[in-house]
Design a protein around this motif. Structure first.
Motif, PDB file in Angstrom:
ATOM      1  N   THR A   1       0.837  -1.193   0.000  1.00 43.97           N
ATOM      2  CA  THR A   1       0.000   0.000   0.000  1.00 43.97           C
ATOM      3  C   THR A   1       0.873   1.243   0.000  1.00 43.97           C
ATOM      4  O   THR A   1       1.726   1.409   0.867  1.00 43.97           O
ATOM      5  CB  THR A   1      -0.931   0.011   1.236  1.00 43.97           C
ATOM      6  N   ASN A   2       0.675   2.105  -0.978  1.00 39.37           N
ATOM      7  CA  ASN A   2       1.422   3.359  -1.120  1.00 39.37           C
ATOM      8  C   ASN A   2       2.921   3.157  -1.286  1.00 39.37           C
ATOM      9  O   ASN A   2       3.715   4.016  -0.903  1.00 39.37           O
ATOM     10  CB  ASN A   2       1.141   4.310   0.047  1.00 39.37           C
ATOM     11  N   PHE A   3       3.313   2.021  -1.852  1.00 34.68           N
ATOM     12  CA  PHE A   3       4.732   1.788  -2.122  1.00 34.68           C
ATOM     13  C   PHE A   3       5.251   2.873  -3.061  1.00 34.68           C
ATOM     14  O   PHE A   3       4.599   3.217  -4.045  1.00 34.68           O
ATOM     15  CB  PHE A   3       4.929   0.392  -2.729  1.00 34.68           C
ATOM     16  N   LEU A   4       6.380   3.427  -2.740  1.00 31.31           N
ATOM     17  CA  LEU A   4       7.068   4.500  -3.458  1.00 31.31           C
ATOM     18  C   LEU A   4       6.399   5.864  -3.298  1.00 31.31           C
ATOM     19  O   LEU A   4       6.804   6.825  -3.956  1.00 31.31           O
ATOM     20  CB  LEU A   4       7.246   4.171  -4.947  1.00 31.31           C
ATOM     21  N   LYS A   5       5.439   5.962  -2.413  1.00 30.42           N
ATOM     22  CA  LYS A   5       4.823   7.254  -2.114  1.00 30.42           C
ATOM     23  C   LYS A   5       5.249   7.686  -0.715  1.00 30.42           C
ATOM     24  O   LYS A   5       5.458   6.859   0.169  1.00 30.42           O
ATOM     25  CB  LYS A   5       3.304   7.162  -2.205  1.00 30.42           C
ATOM     26  N   GLU A   6       5.356   8.991  -0.547  1.00 29.88           N
ATOM     27  CA  GLU A   6       5.829   9.525   0.728  1.00 29.88           C
ATOM     28  C   GLU A   6       5.002   9.015   1.903  1.00 29.88           C
ATOM     29  O   GLU A   6       5.547   8.669   2.951  1.00 29.88           O
ATOM     30  CB  GLU A   6       5.804  11.053   0.679  1.00 29.88           C
ATOM     31  N   GLU A   7       3.690   8.941   1.738  1.00 29.34           N
ATOM     32  CA  GLU A   7       2.830   8.509   2.842  1.00 29.34           C
ATOM     33  C   GLU A   7       2.959   7.017   3.134  1.00 29.34           C
ATOM     34  O   GLU A   7       2.503   6.555   4.174  1.00 29.34           O
ATOM     35  CB  GLU A   7       1.366   8.889   2.589  1.00 29.34           C
ATOM     36  N   GLY A   8       3.592   6.252   2.268  1.00 31.37           N
ATOM     37  CA  GLY A   8       3.757   4.826   2.478  1.00 31.37           C
ATOM     38  C   GLY A   8       5.050   4.429   3.168  1.00 31.37           C
ATOM     39  O   GLY A   8       5.166   3.320   3.679  1.00 31.37           O
ATOM     40  N   ARG A   9       6.016   5.332   3.198  1.00 26.61           N
ATOM     41  CA  ARG A   9       7.302   4.949   3.798  1.00 26.61           C
ATOM     42  C   ARG A   9       7.217   4.957   5.321  1.00 26.61           C
ATOM     43  O   ARG A   9       6.488   5.745   5.912  1.00 26.61           O
ATOM     44  CB  ARG A   9       8.414   5.863   3.305  1.00 26.61           C
ATOM     45  N   ILE A  10       7.985   4.049   5.923  1.00 26.55           N
ATOM     46  CA  ILE A  10       8.012   3.988   7.383  1.00 26.55           C
ATOM     47  C   ILE A  10       9.279   4.626   7.952  1.00 26.55           C
ATOM     48  O   ILE A  10       9.311   5.013   9.106  1.00 26.55           O
ATOM     49  CB  ILE A  10       7.858   2.545   7.903  1.00 26.55           C
ATOM     50  N   LYS A  11      10.314   4.723   7.128  1.00 30.76           N
ATOM     51  CA  LYS A  11      11.574   5.360   7.548  1.00 30.76           C
ATOM     52  C   LYS A  11      12.166   6.091   6.364  1.00 30.76           C
ATOM     53  O   LYS A  11      11.991   5.688   5.213  1.00 30.76           O
ATOM     54  CB  LYS A  11      12.600   4.326   8.029  1.00 30.76           C
ATOM     55  N   LYS A  12      12.904   7.148   6.665  1.00 34.68           N
ATOM     56  CA  LYS A  12      13.639   7.892   5.635  1.00 34.68           C
ATOM     57  C   LYS A  12      15.004   8.241   6.213  1.00 34.68           C
ATOM     58  O   LYS A  12      15.110   8.680   7.356  1.00 34.68           O
ATOM     59  CB  LYS A  12      12.896   9.173   5.263  1.00 34.68           C
ATOM     60  N   TYR A  13      16.024   8.013   5.411  1.00 34.63           N
ATOM     61  CA  TYR A  13      17.399   8.323   5.802  1.00 34.63           C
ATOM     62  C   TYR A  13      18.025   9.167   4.694  1.00 34.63           C
ATOM     63  O   TYR A  13      17.740   8.961   3.520  1.00 34.63           O
ATOM     64  CB  TYR A  13      18.225   7.049   5.988  1.00 34.63           C
ATOM     65  N   THR A  14      18.873  10.077   5.069  1.00 36.15           N
ATOM     66  CA  THR A  14      19.594  10.910   4.108  1.00 36.15           C
ATOM     67  C   THR A  14      21.055  10.922   4.507  1.00 36.15           C
ATOM     68  O   THR A  14      21.379  11.083   5.686  1.00 36.15           O
ATOM     69  CB  THR A  14      19.045  12.355   4.114  1.00 36.15           C
TER      70      THR A  14
END
Length: 138
Positions: free
Chosen positions: A45-58
């Motif tokens: 569900t919402n794969f590759l969409k901002e609302e679908g991610r559970i973590k973000k690293y930069t």
């Protein structure tokens, strides 16, 4: 006897379970500028969409191959997408047709042909310490 039980309870109270370690190696980074942005998903569900991610690293780009050690993910099933934010504008830039202008990559080194990849193609089981290598698509 009560002192011993209290001692055991205190010992276990200070022992915290550690999350497994996911080592992510990103290859073929060029040019040496900007940032690598990593998104982690755990559902279709919402794969590759901002609302679908559970973590973000930069992480800033400093060389052609970089490594990130992630220790805040529990065991489970995940898929990863990354992109090289060459101009550090915080966006995955595309041309007017929607074709990526910046390098990108996916777990399992999925190379999409005519559309974005599916979660089922990028997913992997994270049930022990693991090392993943993702080659950037330029």
């Amino acid at each position: 006897m009560n002192s011993f039980l209290l001692y055991i309870c205190l010992v276990f109270a200070f022992i915290t379970p550690t999350n497994p370690k996911l080592t992510l190696t990103v290859n073929n980074i060029k040019p040496i500028q900007g940032h690598i942005v990593i998104a982690v998903f755990n559902t279709e569900t919402n794969f590759l969409k901002e609302e679908g991610r559970i973590k973000k690293y930069t992480m800033p780009v400093t060389k052609n191959t970089q490594e990130l050690v992630i220790t805040d993910l529990p065991y489970g099933e995940f898929a990863i997408s990354i992109y090289h934010d060459e101009n550090s504008d915080g966006e995955f830039n595309r041309n007017y047709l929607g074709i990526p202008k910046e390098p990108y990559g996916f777990s399992n080194n999925v190379k999409p042909r005519f559309s974005a990849p599916k979660y089922k193609d990028c997913k992997f089981l994270f049930n022990e310490n693991k090392t993943l290598t993702i080659n950037m698509i330029n």
